[in-house]
Design a protein around this motif. Structure first.
Motif, PDB file in Angstrom:
ATOM      1  N   LEU A  44       0.821  -1.205   0.000  1.00 36.84           N
ATOM      2  CA  LEU A  44       0.000   0.000   0.000  1.00 36.84           C
ATOM      3  C   LEU A  44       0.859   1.261   0.000  1.00 36.84           C
ATOM      4  CD1 LEU A  44      -2.837  -1.054   2.483  1.00 36.84           C
ATOM      5  CD2 LEU A  44      -2.878  -1.063  -0.026  1.00 36.84           C
ATOM      6  N   MET A  45       2.062   1.172   0.546  1.00 34.86           N
ATOM      7  CA  MET A  45       2.979   2.303   0.522  1.00 34.86           C
ATOM      8  C   MET A  45       3.597   2.510  -0.863  1.00 34.86           C
ATOM      9  SD  MET A  45       5.146   1.928   4.066  1.00 34.86           S
ATOM     10  CE  MET A  45       6.389   3.061   3.414  1.00 34.86           C
ATOM     11  N   THR A  90      -3.124   2.472   9.235  1.00 37.82           N
ATOM     12  CA  THR A  90      -3.904   3.509   9.904  1.00 37.82           C
ATOM     13  C   THR A  90      -3.014   4.662  10.347  1.00 37.82           C
ATOM     14  OG1 THR A  90      -5.497   1.858  10.698  1.00 37.82           O
ATOM     15  CG2 THR A  90      -5.471   3.982  11.826  1.00 37.82           C
ATOM     16  N   GLY A  91      -1.867   4.314  10.948  1.00 40.12           N
ATOM     17  CA  GLY A  91      -0.945   5.355  11.389  1.00 40.12           C
ATOM     18  C   GLY A  91      -0.437   6.199  10.235  1.00 40.12           C
ATOM     19  N   LEU A  92      -0.101   5.554   9.132  1.00 39.14           N
ATOM     20  CA  LEU A  92       0.370   6.297   7.967  1.00 39.14           C
ATOM     21  C   LEU A  92      -0.733   7.170   7.390  1.00 39.14           C
ATOM     22  CD1 LEU A  92       2.477   3.551   6.138  1.00 39.14           C
ATOM     23  CD2 LEU A  92       3.355   5.570   7.319  1.00 39.14           C
ATOM     24  N   PHE A 132      -1.119  10.223   9.944  1.00 45.67           N
ATOM     25  CA  PHE A 132       0.005  11.134  10.154  1.00 45.67           C
ATOM     26  C   PHE A 132       0.816  11.432   8.890  1.00 45.67           C
ATOM     27  CE2 PHE A 132      -0.684   9.042  14.304  1.00 45.67           C
ATOM     28  CZ  PHE A 132      -0.952  10.168  15.078  1.00 45.67           C
ATOM     29  N   HIS A 133       0.921  10.438   7.981  1.00 48.06           N
ATOM     30  CA  HIS A 133       1.719  10.650   6.769  1.00 48.06           C
ATOM     31  C   HIS A 133       1.019  10.020   5.569  1.00 48.06           C
ATOM     32  CE1 HIS A 133       5.192  12.321   8.859  1.00 48.06           C
ATOM     33  NE2 HIS A 133       5.078  11.351   9.750  1.00 48.06           N
ATOM     34  N   PRO A 134      -0.135  10.511   5.193  1.00 47.86           N
ATOM     35  CA  PRO A 134      -0.855   9.908   4.053  1.00 47.86           C
ATOM     36  C   PRO A 134      -0.087  10.008   2.747  1.00 47.86           C
ATOM     37  CG  PRO A 134      -1.837  12.020   4.696  1.00 47.86           C
ATOM     38  CD  PRO A 134      -0.851  11.650   5.770  1.00 47.86           C
ATOM     39  N   GLU A 151      -6.609  10.398  -1.821  1.00 50.18           N
ATOM     40  CA  GLU A 151      -7.290  11.157  -0.785  1.00 50.18           C
ATOM     41  C   GLU A 151      -8.519  11.891  -1.299  1.00 50.18           C
ATOM     42  OE1 GLU A 151      -4.611  13.208   2.179  1.00 50.18           O
ATOM     43  OE2 GLU A 151      -3.130  12.828   0.600  1.00 50.18           O
ATOM     44  N   ARG A 152      -8.568  12.195  -2.575  1.00 54.14           N
ATOM     45  CA  ARG A 152      -9.701  12.951  -3.123  1.00 54.14           C
ATOM     46  C   ARG A 152     -11.008  12.176  -3.017  1.00 54.14           C
ATOM     47  NH1 ARG A 152      -7.194  13.776  -8.953  1.00 54.14           N
ATOM     48  NH2 ARG A 152      -6.808  11.561  -8.479  1.00 54.14           N
ATOM     49  N   ARG A 153     -10.912  10.847  -2.995  1.00 56.67           N
ATOM     50  CA  ARG A 153     -12.127  10.039  -2.921  1.00 56.67           C
ATOM     51  C   ARG A 153     -12.811  10.102  -1.575  1.00 56.67           C
ATOM     52  NH1 ARG A 153     -10.304   4.411  -3.713  1.00 56.67           N
ATOM     53  NH2 ARG A 153     -12.452   4.026  -3.060  1.00 56.67           N
ATOM     54  N   TYR A 154     -12.067  10.480  -0.552  1.00 59.54           N
ATOM     55  CA  TYR A 154     -12.605  10.417   0.815  1.00 59.54           C
ATOM     56  C   TYR A 154     -12.905  11.806   1.375  1.00 59.54           C
ATOM     57  CZ  TYR A 154     -10.432   5.877   0.097  1.00 59.54           C
ATOM     58  OH  TYR A 154     -10.065   4.674  -0.425  1.00 59.54           O
TER      59      TYR A 154
END
Length: 219
Positions: A79-80, A200-202, A205-207, A215-218
């Motif tokens: 995922l990263m 979750t942490g990423l 704090f660091h998306p 991120e635009r979807r959410y």
């Protein structure tokens, strides 16, 4: 999970090596190397993840002779970085495992296929499914891609290992079912928890480190 002794016949090692090479070639061809060279942060994530996985995979427990289990962590790395760079990072970690003597070099391809490539591809498939569903709640990404994706990747890797051991006659089905398959659900919980917490942490704090997160979807 990984093989610590050479349990497979030569023909199966050859088959897994061909599959390993095919996936690796595809990853190499589809990687945007110019983007990787220009993004120093991405390079740090790739090599940093390899080091973390390399040391994480030192912590393992033995089951049957030649077979061990450990936390994978490949879902969070996929995922990263995306599945292609995650494969490279995981294989670098496998080199560390070989150098430290945890796994033999002769089993690099089969362990790389089961421990690195299968989890990365399963996680990628679940991430693609989550995108197609177009969920608007960011918890969907955390749950489906992080927690559920990690569990599914371990299940796929574990059953791949079981099928290979059974087909080659290394262990009979009763032995595999009694000593391994029935305990497989217990491996899914810690794998899902560890990867889910990291994702979750990423995300909080660091998306920007999650290259697969839109991120635009959410919003």
């Amino acid at each position: 999970m990984g093989l610590t002794d050479n349990l497979f016949p030569a023909w199966l090692l050859l088959v897994t090596a061909v599959m390993f090479a095919g996936i690796l070639v595809r990853a190499v061809r589809q990687t945007d190397w110019q983007w990787l060279r220009s993004e120093q942060r991405l390079q740090h994530c790739l090599f940093g993840a390899a080091v973390v996985l390399g040391f994480l995979w030192q912590l393992r427990a033995g089951l049957s002779p030649g077979l061990s289990i450990h936390i994978f962590g490949m879902t969070a790395v996929t995922l990263m970085l995306g599945w292609r760079l995650a494969v490279f990072s995981g294989l670098l970690a496998s080199v560390i495992v070989v150098i430290t003597g945890r796994e033999p070099a002769s089993l690099f391809a089969v362990n790389g296929l089961i421990t690195v490539m299968v989890p990365a591809l399963v996680t990628h498939a679940i991430m693609r499914w989550e995108r197609r569903r177009n969920f608007r709640n960011f918890f969907a990404y955390i749950f489906f891609c992080g927690f559920f994706g990690a569990g599914a990747s371990v299940l796929a890797a574990g059953m791949t290992m079981v099928v290979l051991l059974w087909l080659t006659g290394v262990y009979d089905w009763y032995h595999l079912q009694h000593d391994y398959v029935r305990y497989l659900p217990l491996f899914l919980l810690p794998e899902g928890f560890v990867n889910g917490v990291v994702v979750t942490g990423l995300m909080v704090f660091h998306p920007e480190l999650l290259t697969t997160l839109d991120e635009r979807r959410y919003r």
